[in-house]
Design a protein around this motif. Structure first.
Motif, PDB file in Angstrom:
ATOM      1  N   GLU A  29       0.805  -1.167   0.040  1.00 12.23           N
ATOM      2  CA  GLU A  29       0.066   0.111   0.068  1.00 12.23           C
ATOM      3  C   GLU A  29       0.692   1.373   0.151  1.00 12.23           C
ATOM      4  O   GLU A  29       0.634   2.340  -0.707  1.00 12.23           O
ATOM      5  N   ASP A  30       2.019   1.267   0.760  1.00 14.25           N
ATOM      6  CA  ASP A  30       2.858   2.197   0.698  1.00 14.25           C
ATOM      7  C   ASP A  30       4.067   2.435  -0.266  1.00 14.25           C
ATOM      8  O   ASP A  30       4.860   3.147  -0.371  1.00 14.25           O
ATOM      9  N   HIS A  31       3.874   1.583  -1.142  1.00 13.81           N
ATOM     10  CA  HIS A  31       4.951   1.406  -2.515  1.00 13.81           C
ATOM     11  C   HIS A  31       6.313   1.251  -1.725  1.00 13.81           C
ATOM     12  O   HIS A  31       6.988   1.959  -2.223  1.00 13.81           O
ATOM     13  N   VAL A  32       6.491   0.418  -0.690  1.00 17.60           N
ATOM     14  CA  VAL A  32       7.682   0.187   0.095  1.00 17.60           C
ATOM     15  C   VAL A  32       8.332  -1.158  -0.518  1.00 17.60           C
ATOM     16  O   VAL A  32       7.607  -2.007  -0.306  1.00 17.60           O
ATOM     17  N   PRO A  33       9.426  -1.018  -1.255  1.00 24.27           N
ATOM     18  CA  PRO A  33      10.233  -2.193  -1.751  1.00 24.27           C
ATOM     19  C   PRO A  33      10.608  -3.168  -0.795  1.00 24.27           C
ATOM     20  O   PRO A  33      11.371  -2.852   0.084  1.00 24.27           O
ATOM     21  N   ILE A  34      10.225  -4.296  -0.700  1.00 25.91           N
ATOM     22  CA  ILE A  34      10.652  -5.356   0.241  1.00 25.91           C
ATOM     23  C   ILE A  34      10.933  -6.648  -0.391  1.00 25.91           C
ATOM     24  O   ILE A  34      10.506  -6.899  -1.914  1.00 25.91           O
ATOM     25  N   MET A  35      11.530  -7.705   0.030  1.00 24.79           N
ATOM     26  CA  MET A  35      11.622  -8.925  -0.650  1.00 24.79           C
ATOM     27  C   MET A  35      10.394  -9.438  -0.933  1.00 24.79           C
ATOM     28  O   MET A  35       9.362  -9.616  -0.156  1.00 24.79           O
ATOM     29  N   ASP A  36      10.452 -10.218  -2.297  1.00 26.75           N
ATOM     30  CA  ASP A  36       8.904 -10.975  -2.668  1.00 26.75           C
ATOM     31  C   ASP A  36       9.120 -12.261  -1.827  1.00 26.75           C
ATOM     32  O   ASP A  36      10.077 -12.646  -1.120  1.00 26.75           O
ATOM     33  N   PRO A  37       7.829 -13.021  -1.531  1.00 32.79           N
ATOM     34  CA  PRO A  37       7.945 -14.069  -0.768  1.00 32.79           C
ATOM     35  C   PRO A  37       8.578 -15.107  -0.918  1.00 32.79           C
ATOM     36  O   PRO A  37       9.253 -15.791   0.021  1.00 32.79           O
ATOM     37  N   VAL A  38       8.871 -15.345  -2.278  1.00 31.14           N
ATOM     38  CA  VAL A  38       9.682 -16.449  -2.492  1.00 31.14           C
ATOM     39  C   VAL A  38      11.259 -16.174  -2.336  1.00 31.14           C
ATOM     40  O   VAL A  38      11.891 -16.641  -1.688  1.00 31.14           O
ATOM     41  N   GLY A  39      11.479 -14.752  -2.280  1.00 31.57           N
ATOM     42  CA  GLY A  39      13.180 -14.536  -2.234  1.00 31.57           C
ATOM     43  C   GLY A  39      13.240 -14.506  -0.411  1.00 31.57           C
ATOM     44  O   GLY A  39      14.533 -14.766  -0.143  1.00 31.57           O
ATOM     45  N   ILE A  40      12.090 -13.951   0.081  1.00 29.84           N
ATOM     46  CA  ILE A  40      12.400 -14.002   1.579  1.00 29.84           C
ATOM     47  C   ILE A  40      12.301 -15.333   2.008  1.00 29.84           C
ATOM     48  O   ILE A  40      13.267 -15.707   3.075  1.00 29.84           O
ATOM     49  N   HIS A  41      11.880 -16.267   1.698  1.00 30.45           N
ATOM     50  CA  HIS A  41      11.741 -17.697   1.984  1.00 30.45           C
ATOM     51  C   HIS A  41      12.952 -17.995   1.706  1.00 30.45           C
ATOM     52  O   HIS A  41      13.510 -18.896   2.698  1.00 30.45           O
ATOM     53  N   PHE A  42      13.689 -17.869   0.650  1.00 30.72           N
ATOM     54  CA  PHE A  42      15.169 -18.460   0.399  1.00 30.72           C
ATOM     55  C   PHE A  42      16.069 -17.752   1.026  1.00 30.72           C
ATOM     56  O   PHE A  42      16.697 -18.576   1.898  1.00 30.72           O
ATOM     57  N   LEU A  43      16.097 -16.846   1.561  1.00 30.15           N
ATOM     58  CA  LEU A  43      16.927 -16.114   2.458  1.00 30.15           C
ATOM     59  C   LEU A  43      16.844 -16.519   3.876  1.00 30.15           C
ATOM     60  O   LEU A  43      17.738 -16.809   4.721  1.00 30.15           O
ATOM     61  N   MET A  44      15.586 -16.927   4.268  1.00 26.99           N
ATOM     62  CA  MET A  44      15.338 -17.591   5.733  1.00 26.99           C
ATOM     63  C   MET A  44      16.036 -18.855   5.599  1.00 26.99           C
ATOM     64  O   MET A  44      16.258 -19.385   6.664  1.00 26.99           O
ATOM     65  N   GLN A  45      15.679 -19.536   4.447  1.00 31.57           N
ATOM     66  CA  GLN A  45      16.353 -21.134   4.427  1.00 31.57           C
ATOM     67  C   GLN A  45      17.881 -20.935   4.889  1.00 31.57           C
ATOM     68  O   GLN A  45      18.088 -21.840   5.513  1.00 31.57           O
ATOM     69  N   VAL A  46      18.584 -20.086   4.172  1.00 29.44           N
ATOM     70  CA  VAL A  46      20.073 -19.924   4.149  1.00 29.44           C
ATOM     71  C   VAL A  46      20.291 -19.661   5.531  1.00 29.44           C
ATOM     72  O   VAL A  46      21.078 -20.207   5.871  1.00 29.44           O
ATOM     73  N   ILE A  47      19.509 -18.663   6.020  1.00 32.59           N
ATOM     74  CA  ILE A  47      19.871 -18.390   7.567  1.00 32.59           C
ATOM     75  C   ILE A  47      19.742 -19.477   8.701  1.00 32.59           C
ATOM     76  O   ILE A  47      20.388 -19.753   9.463  1.00 32.59           O
ATOM     77  N   LYS A  48      18.540 -20.360   8.270  1.00 33.91           N
ATOM     78  CA  LYS A  48      18.258 -21.666   9.029  1.00 33.91           C
ATOM     79  C   LYS A  48      19.330 -22.364   8.910  1.00 33.91           C
ATOM     80  O   LYS A  48      19.670 -23.159   9.794  1.00 33.91           O
ATOM     81  N   LEU A  49      20.050 -22.517   7.701  1.00 35.35           N
ATOM     82  CA  LEU A  49      21.248 -23.527   7.707  1.00 35.35           C
ATOM     83  C   LEU A  49      22.358 -23.027   8.171  1.00 35.35           C
ATOM     84  O   LEU A  49      23.121 -23.718   8.632  1.00 35.35           O
ATOM     85  N   ARG A  50      22.683 -21.842   7.917  1.00 40.04           N
ATOM     86  CA  ARG A  50      24.068 -21.232   8.538  1.00 40.04           C
ATOM     87  C   ARG A  50      24.101 -20.698   9.918  1.00 40.04           C
ATOM     88  O   ARG A  50      25.048 -20.547  10.565  1.00 40.04           O
ATOM     89  N   LYS A  51      22.905 -20.464  10.289  1.00 39.86           N
ATOM     90  CA  LYS A  51      22.525 -19.694  12.049  1.00 39.86           C
ATOM     91  C   LYS A  51      23.440 -18.751  12.260  1.00 39.86           C
ATOM     92  O   LYS A  51      24.233 -18.943  13.205  1.00 39.86           O
ATOM     93  N   PRO A  52      23.412 -17.666  11.423  1.00 38.69           N
ATOM     94  CA  PRO A  52      24.407 -16.395  11.997  1.00 38.69           C
ATOM     95  C   PRO A  52      23.904 -15.883  13.039  1.00 38.69           C
ATOM     96  O   PRO A  52      22.926 -15.494  13.335  1.00 38.69           O
ATOM     97  N   ALA A  53      24.786 -15.631  14.089  1.00 39.73           N
ATOM     98  CA  ALA A  53      24.436 -15.021  15.459  1.00 39.73           C
ATOM     99  C   ALA A  53      24.481 -13.440  15.307  1.00 39.73           C
ATOM    100  O   ALA A  53      23.523 -12.979  16.037  1.00 39.73           O
ATOM    101  N   SER A  54      25.163 -12.996  14.539  1.00 37.67           N
ATOM    102  CA  SER A  54      25.052 -11.501  14.126  1.00 37.67           C
ATOM    103  C   SER A  54      24.689 -11.076  12.825  1.00 37.67           C
ATOM    104  O   SER A  54      25.784 -11.698  12.022  1.00 37.67           O
ATOM    105  N   ILE A  55      23.826 -10.562  12.554  1.00 39.20           N
ATOM    106  CA  ILE A  55      23.421  -9.963  11.202  1.00 39.20           C
ATOM    107  C   ILE A  55      23.405  -8.503  11.198  1.00 39.20           C
ATOM    108  O   ILE A  55      22.967  -7.574  11.898  1.00 39.20           O
ATOM    109  N   LEU A  56      24.018  -8.021  10.091  1.00 41.90           N
ATOM    110  CA  LEU A  56      24.064  -6.472   9.669  1.00 41.90           C
ATOM    111  C   LEU A  56      23.177  -6.453   8.384  1.00 41.90           C
ATOM    112  O   LEU A  56      23.476  -6.974   7.357  1.00 41.90           O
ATOM    113  N   GLU A  57      22.302  -5.357   8.263  1.00 42.78           N
ATOM    114  CA  GLU A  57      21.622  -5.065   7.114  1.00 42.78           C
ATOM    115  C   GLU A  57      21.749  -3.702   6.748  1.00 42.78           C
ATOM    116  O   GLU A  57      21.440  -2.770   7.471  1.00 42.78           O
TER     117      GLU A  57
END
Length: 211
Positions: A29-57
């Motif tokens: 609604e606010d035209h804010v670009p975020i990762m699409d559902p498939v992309g964010i699911h992939f990113l989360m899968q990578v994080i689940k696999l690697r389990k990074p303790a500290s993340i910088l965004e």
């Protein structure tokens, strides 16, 4: 990615919690670009696999991806930066609403100007770049020094609506930006200090492992 394939993969995704759907609706609604559902699911899968303790965004927007990364690894902490004041305030609100302010620290400011202070807070196990696309290489150069050996740097939108693969596509703004991202991809793949793979999912995701 082909729209039919994207639609198919989206249908396969698990049902999301209400707060996730609400943030996705807010972003649309606010035209804010975020990762699409498939992309964010992939990113989360990578994080689940690697389990990074500290993340910088780099690029908090409304806090959506930071919250999803914590969802993927509740033991992690996220430091994220946003230069748009309205989005920064939205991110704070959304993070507090989910009671994750002890897990996610949001900094207000320009990532190009705040680099020295943020790098000093490292090292980080994962760097997620999802901000001004024309500055991707600069972000990488400034912040990669804060990533621990063997850590990951993930860059979103590296296929940029197909403009990197077809630079002759006509669009006054996108064509120029597509050429910049294409140059970034070439530089990234040839960087001897990282092993990089570009995954054609969402709008293209680059995964770089620090040697």
């Amino acid at each position: 990615m082909d729209e039919n394939l994207t639609g198919y993969l989206t249908q396969l995704l698990p049902e999301q919690e209400n707060w996730v759907l609400e943030l996705e609706k807010q972003a649309k609604e606010d035209h804010v670009p975020i990762m699409d559902p498939v992309g964010i699911h992939f990113l989360m899968q990578v994080i689940k696999l690697r389990k990074p303790a500290s993340i910088l965004e780099i690029g908090a927007a409304i806090g959506y991806s930071a919250l999803r990364m914590i969802q993927a690894n509740p033991a992690a902490t996220v430091l994220t930066i946003e230069r748009d004041e309205q989005r920064y305030k939205q991110a704070l609100y959304n993070i507090e609403k989910q009671q994750k302010q002890d897990k996610i620290d949001v900094i207000f400011g320009d990532a190009l100007e705040k680099a020295e202070d943020i790098v000093a807070k490292g090292p980080f196990d994962l760097l997620f770049i999802d901000a001004a696309k024309g500055q991707y290489q600069r972000f990488f150069e400034l912040y990669s020094q804060a990533i621990s050996k063997g850590g990951l740097i993930i860059t979103d939108n590296v296929l940029f609506k197909g403009y990197v693969a077809d630079p002759d596509k006509v669009h006054p703004r996108y064509a120029k930006l597509g050429k910049k991202i294409r140059k970034y991809n070439d530089w990234l793949m040839q960087n001897p200090d990282y092993t990089t793979s570009i995954v054609p999912i969402g709008d293209g995701v680059a995964i770089s492992i620090k040697e």
